[in-house]
Design a protein around this motif. Structure first.
Motif: not given
Length: 392
Positions: A306-309, A276-280, A371-373
């Motif tokens: 990154c979000a794929g995990v 989530c941090v990488a996506a943001a 992303a934060g949630l």
């Protein structure tokens, strides 16, 4: 011994389901031209597919757990095939909407049952993590194949040709599935008990929120990328479809990496927070008009990778948070209900924000909110699993 033939047969059906989910994105420009649709109307064409899952995902899981996973999964493939043919034959906006809704019915029936069938086919926890990590890539893999085939099919037979081609693929996948996948054992408890016991598992609820946040971001980028490239950069249908296929394809190694990391003991909560941090961070750059186009597209790819995990973390978590194997499909229905809600809300919300607040860059705060949630869900899942397995 793990039945890998059954795992791959289920995955083949998943590829078709993934193709059905993404087929609208490259078809939107010609569909808008033919049917005279606004940006928000095209958003409804793209997201109507998700309405059934958003409304009754959990109930679909209960039905699958009670009536048999193979039977309903096979029915889902057949419904997708029939609805695709009807959509190709239709001549108006209303027909497209109705048939996309029916395709969504078929999709949710198959997608809810698939993880249970894969779980039943695996013999060890490590094989189960690998199989469910593979399953988590069904959408981007099938979606990539559809996006790569779409320009040629649309150029030669229009968007209706794409619809018919995928209907044929659904029929082939159904035949393979019917022959190879064994029947799983239905749950031996009442439907009401399935619902109450699955809702009592807090992990199912947190994973539903997490999946909704993930797909609200990822699906919005996937759906609107061809339109963005065509409208703002004058890209051809083929170029826009290829760029979108690349964005979808890089999600696959993220999915597989997630399954691999989980099978080697990396905590699920840690993976979720890092993703989530990488996506943001990628979103901040890819939605900035100050950066050059190639760099922004590179950040789109980084975001998808990154979000794929996250899907791998969720699907591998279903058996962990299910009360019994007979509860997996119901838990998956809860998770997919959250997923479909995110897929419905995300693209429409971003289209509305972009239309009313000066362009796609204005959608950044909505993306960062999702992303934060999602990042908050990571520690919540870790705490729940610590209580479930205090010795780990």
């Amino acid at each position: 011994m793990t039945n890998w033939r059954a795992v791959w047969a289920v995955y083949a059906g998943g590829l078709v389901a993934g193709a059905y989910m993404t087929k609208v994105a490259p078809a939107l420009p010609p569909m808008r031209a033919e049917l005279g649709l606004t940006l928000v109307e095209t958003g409804f064409v793209a997201t109507t597919f998700n309405i059934i899952g958003m409304l009754i995902g959990m109930i679909a899981g209960v039905i699958c757990d009670r009536l048999g996973h193979k039977r309903l999964a096979l029915g889902g493939l057949i419904v997708m095939a029939a609805a695709g043919v009807l959509g190709a034959a239709g001549g108006g906006f209303a027909v497209v909407l109705v048939t996309r809704f029916l395709e969504g019915v078929g999709f949710i029936l198959f997608a809810v049952c698939a993880p249970t069938l894969m779980t039943a086919a695996t013999a060890t926890p490590r094989d189960r993590a690998k199989a469910l990590g593979l399953w988590s890539s069904y959408m981007p893999t099938g979606g990539t194949l559809a996006l790569l085939a779409a320009p040629w099919l649309i150029a030669n037979w229009g968007w209706r040709g794409l619809w018919l081609a995928l209907s044929i693929a659904a029929v082939i996948a159904a035949a393979i599935f019917a022959r190879i996948v064994p029947v799983s054992r239905p749950a031996q408890v009442t439907s009401l008990r399935l619902v109450m016991e699955s809702l009592a598992q807090r992990g199912n609820l947190v994973m539903a929120v997490l999946f909704g946040c993930y797909v609200a971001q990822w699906t919005s980028v996937m759906i609107w990328l061809p339109t963005f490239l065509a409208d703002e950069h004058g890209a051809s249908t083929a170029a826009a479809a290829f760029a979108t296929a690349l964005m979808v394809a890089v999600n696959i190694p993220g999915n597989l990496s997630g399954g691999w990391l989980l099978s080697r003991g990396v905590p699920r909560g840690t993976l979720v927070v890092c993703a989530c941090v990488a996506a943001a961070l990628c979103e901040i750059g890819m939605l900035s008009p100050l950066l050059p186009g190639p760099l922004r597209f590179a950040l789109v790819l980084g975001f998808s990778l990154c979000a794929g995990v996250i899907p791998a973390s969720i699907f591998a978590g279903l058996p962990v948070h299910a009360r019994t194997p007979g509860h997996i499909a119901t838990g998956n229905g809860i998770v997919l209900q959250g997923s479909n809600f995110g897929q419905f809300i995300g693209p429409i919300a971003l289209a509305w924000i972009a239309s009313h607040f000066g362009g796609w860059h204005a959608t950044l705060w909505a993306m960062l909110g999702f992303a934060g949630l999602g990042a908050i869900c990571g520690p919540a899942i870790a705490a729940i699993e610590k209580r479930l397995h205090p010795g780990r």
